[in-house]
Design an enzyme around this catalytic site. Structure first.
Site, short mmCIF file in Angstrom:
data_model
loop_
_atom_site.label_atom_id
_atom_site.label_comp_id
_atom_site.label_asym_id
_atom_site.label_seq_id
_atom_site.Cartn_x
_atom_site.Cartn_y
_atom_site.Cartn_z
N GLU A 123 -3.05 12.40 35.81
CA GLU A 123 -1.95 13.11 35.13
C GLU A 123 -0.73 12.22 34.90
O GLU A 123 -0.14 12.22 33.82
CB GLU A 123 -1.52 14.34 35.93
CG GLU A 123 -2.45 15.53 35.81
CD GLU A 123 -3.61 15.48 36.76
OE1 GLU A 123 -3.64 14.56 37.62
OE2 GLU A 123 -4.50 16.34 36.67
N HIS A 126 -2.71 25.89 44.05
CA HIS A 126 -3.10 26.19 42.66
C HIS A 126 -2.40 27.44 42.12
O HIS A 126 -2.79 27.96 41.10
CB HIS A 126 -4.61 26.39 42.55
CG HIS A 126 -5.39 25.13 42.57
ND1 HIS A 126 -5.47 24.32 43.67
CD2 HIS A 126 -6.13 24.52 41.61
CE1 HIS A 126 -6.24 23.27 43.39
NE2 HIS A 126 -6.64 23.36 42.15
#
Lengths: 332, 455
Positions: free
Chosen positions: B189, B258
């Site tokens: 990322e 998450h």
């Protein structure tokens, strides 16, 4: 550091003089910046490029129109070398409206769309994926431009550098990774911070070719730069140049430099100085006389003094500049 | 002993699915690992394997049956020589999920107010037709339309191309646009975000998909320090026309790392624009505007909303301006301010309040930066009461900011303190009951509404 200097005798004055002038401009400019910092005219962080001039001047000598460059916060030299105006750079250092970023960027954050200079980046290593992204844009558009992505031996330990190596190799991006190895990441020597002696060899893990270059020899830098540029421009993907250089001044203006001896610095200055090297070549090759060089010194000094005057005289940005340039407007 | 084979859950958010195809017939002998059936979730068609061995005694659900609830029996497995039990287990086939826009329509009619679309979308041409579309389809259509219009727009992220999107947002896009413009990245990322920001400086218009915004934390420096600040630092010379999009907030049972709503985080940053749509129409219209915008835009989606259907204007080029709230329904007694998945709880509460005879005005912020404070202020000047609803944490929330704006600009109009309903101030727990407690609930909204109404 490699010590062998290229001593080519077939070089002409036209080969040497532009390199000399440009390196000298950077050095005199930086000396002046240091002076203005001491006078309180320049604030914040200010990282001088003195000692490393041959790196950027050697590489700019092989750049073509449309090629891009991005670097770290030690960026004044890069801007002068790619043709940005000394007045605009110095006025940015003093935080004035005549600066390249209207005084809103400062020493570490300067840009020129016109000269394809994409900063001036204050976060160590963050310019590396950005440089690969600029190269990505050229490849996407189908042109043959390359991007010079400069970073230091310190930044070479940031994870995003290797994330970028991986993608640059995977996608054959036309990016030249220029590691300006000045041996100290702020106050930490390469030996104390970096597991490998030759940083460019890390590219091998990604299949990226590279080489070490004597960064105190502008002709060696130029020659290596040409190899790198040919590689990238012909679509063969990225290339790494680890340019072994040395900064004479502290990391920033507030660095007491206790991590190395005065003698170490003095020895490099006396024995390996890049500007002195070209000066010697000009004189021994009988390309010019001491008087000719004095004249060059004088011209450079005038440019630098003029930039300092401009940077002092240029008004501070208007208060309402605080609120501009936060968002771009949609073009109609 | 006969065993029921149950409809499996094939993703964290799956509640039901379609039994697309049986690959076994009654009387077949099967062993563990045999493929029994193909099951369609809202994301993909997946094969369903046998766990036990035995003989297929009875197929309880016919091929092609949609909306089969997770855990309902779909077949009976017998041991050798066993008969099919006479009383068969009953299969539950749930009603299709009521689309939230339907709830809204009911709510609006209950309040006898004009249909919500007319309130904001006054620019829709007369006679505009609507089509029913999921949020997922709307996002895909927005990207595809913009990519057809502008060669500089491309999609980059993990699994966006050959896998067709971890959440199937980019399904079919590789086929249409090719690998030059729909680009799979390694799991990296920080790196690919920086590369995309550099490409934006270089004149392209990347759409960066984060598999979830939780992973964008790895790329935070490039989003904030590089994308958001460069226009300012360069004195207006260069900025990053780029969209960062992906699911944000809690999905279902995926735990603390998450499940986080980043709305307030990004909204803090000058130089970024932030949108968080609820409906498919807004997802489509706002994403098209975000891609055209010359600034970095954070586009926060929600996994639970991906499969939900809404009415979307069936226009060749439907856009929604950034920075404008949508008044979902008009009312006079209380203003409920929300955005994104928070709208789900808000609209449920609004319906309950309407049944109590309360006239509710619901404002869907849609854009969080710039935030349409004027619409909220105007509403509160009329209703004099306000509750904000969001999924994120309570400290430094969007609701906190809305409250402070109201205190400064509508103080004299307030008949009660503004209450912020938020997610609880805890990392998201995994246990189903605790997760439910951690999220903002309709009950929370009802309690807050009653409190400001002094009822």
């Amino acid at each position: 550091m490699a010590t062998k200097k290229t001593r080519k005798t077939n070089l002409s004055k036209d080969d040497l003089m532009p390199l000399y002038r440009r390196m000298l401009l950077i050095r005199r400019f930086e000396e002046k910046a240091g002076q203005l910092y001491g006078m309180g005219l320049i604030g914040g962080f200010c990282h001088l490029y003195i000692g490393q001039e041959a790196v950027v001047v050697g590489l700019e000598a092989v750049a073509e129109e449309g090629d891009k460059r991005v670097t770290s916060y030690r960026d004044h030299g890069h801007m002068l070398a790619c043709g940005m105006d000394a007045n605009g750079v110095m006025a940015e250092l003093t935080g004035r409206s005549g600066g390249y970023s209207k005084g809103k960027g400062g020493s570490m954050h300067m840009f020129s769309k016109e000269k394809h200079f994409y900063g001036g980046h204050g976060i160590v290593g963050a310019q590396v994926p950005i440089g690969a992204g600029l190269a990505f844009s050229d490849k996407y558009k189908g042109n043959t431009n390359v991007t010079f992505t400069y970073f230091g031996d310190g930044a070479a330990n940031q994870g995003q550098v290797y994330e970028t190596f991986n993608m640059a190799a995977l996608w054959d991006l036309p990016v030249i990774f220029v590691i300006e190895n000045n041996q100290y990441a702020m106050g930490t020597s390469q030996q104390r911070s970096t597991s490998s002696a030759e940083i460019y060899e890390r590219g091998q893990a990604f299949g990226i070719p590279g080489e070490a270059v004597d960064g105190m020899d502008v002709l060696a830098v130029k020659a290596a730069g040409q190899t790198a540029v040919n590689h990238c421009r012909s679509g063969q993907g990225p290339y790494i140049l680890e340019i072994k250089t040395y900064r004479y001044r502290g990391h920033s203006m507030s660095d007491p430099a206790k991590y190395r001896t005065r003698e170490e610095v003095q020895k490099v200055r006396e024995e390996k100085d890049a500007i002195q090297h070209v000066r010697d070549l000009l004189l021994t090759g009988k390309h010019c006389t001491e008087d000719d060089l004095k004249l060059v010194d004088k011209e450079i000094k005038a440019i630098v003094n003029q930039s300092a005057e401009f940077a002092k005289e240029s008004p501070e940005p208007a208060p309402d500049e605080l609120w501009t340039d936060i968002y771009a407007n949609l073009e109609a | 002993m006969a065993v029921d084979i149950l409809m499996p859950a094939l993703s964290p958010t799956m509640e039901e699915g379609t039994l697309a195809k049986w690959l076994v017939a009654e009387g077949d002998t099967i062993k563990s690992g045999d493929i029994l059936a193909e099951i369609e979730t809202d994301k993909a068609t997946m094969e369903f394997e046998a766990v036990d061995e035995g003989i297929i005694g009875k197929l309880l659900v016919a091929e092609g049956t949609a909306s089969v609830s997770v855990n309902s029996p779909i077949a009976i497995l017998l041991e050798d020589g066993e008969e099919v039990p006479t009383i068969q287990a009953k299969t539950t086939v749930k009603d299709p999920i009521i689309a939230p826009n339907k709830q809204a329509t009911e709510l609006v009619s209950a309040l006898d107010a004009p249909p919500n679309e007319s309130l904001v979308d006054q620019n829709l041409p007369e006679g505009t037709k609507f089509k029913t579309q999921t949020v997922r389809e709307a996002i895909r259509e927005a990207m595809s339309e913009e990519m057809r219009l502008d060669e500089a727009v491309y999609l980059i992220g993990e699994e966006v191309a050959e896998y067709e999107g971890a959440y199937k947002i980019s399904q079919g896009m590789l086929d249409e646009f090719g690998s030059k413009r729909v680009i799979d990245t390694p799991i990296t990322e920080h790196g690919f975000t920086g590369i995309a920001v550099g490409a934006a400086f270089g004149g392209l218009k990347p759409v960066v998909e984060f598999m979830t915004f939780n992973f964008a934390m790895q790329a935070m420096d490039q989003i904030i320090n590089s994308a958001a600040k460069t226009l300012y630092m360069s004195g207006g010379q260069m900025g990053a026309p780029i969209v960062f999009r992906g699911p944000n907030g809690a999905a279902a049972r995926v735990g603390a790392q998450h499940s986080q709503d980043y709305a307030a985080w990004y909204s803090h940053i000058p130089g970024l624009k932030v949108v968080q749509p609820y409906s498919a129409a807004d997802a489509k219209g706002l994403l098209k505007s975000a891609i055209r915008d010359p600034n970095p835009v954070i586009f926060l989606e929600n996994e639970i909303l991906y499969g939900q259907s809404f009415e979307v204007p069936d226009l060749a080029d439907y856009t929604v301006p950034l920075g404008k709230a949508r008044v979902w329904c008009e009312g006079n007694d209380i203003t409920l301010v929300s955005f994104g998945i928070g709208m789900k709880y808000t609209l449920e509460a609004a319906e309950q309040l309407a049944e109590m005879g309360v006239s509710v005005e619901v404002v869907d912020l849609r854009s969080l930066r710039p935030l349409d404070t004027q619409t909220v202020i105007n509403s509160v000047k009329k209703t004099n009461r306000c509750v904000t609803i969001e999924e994120g944490y309570p400290v430094c929330s969007i609701g906190n900011y809305v409250s402070s704006v109201l205190m400064q600009q509508a103080f004299d109009y307030l008949d009660a303190p503004v209450i912020n309903c938020t997610g609880k101030d805890v990392p998201m727990p995994y246990a189903a009951n605790l997760e439910k407690l951690a999220l903002v609930t309709t009950e929370d909204v009802m309690a807050a509404a009653k409190s400001v109404l002094y009822r």
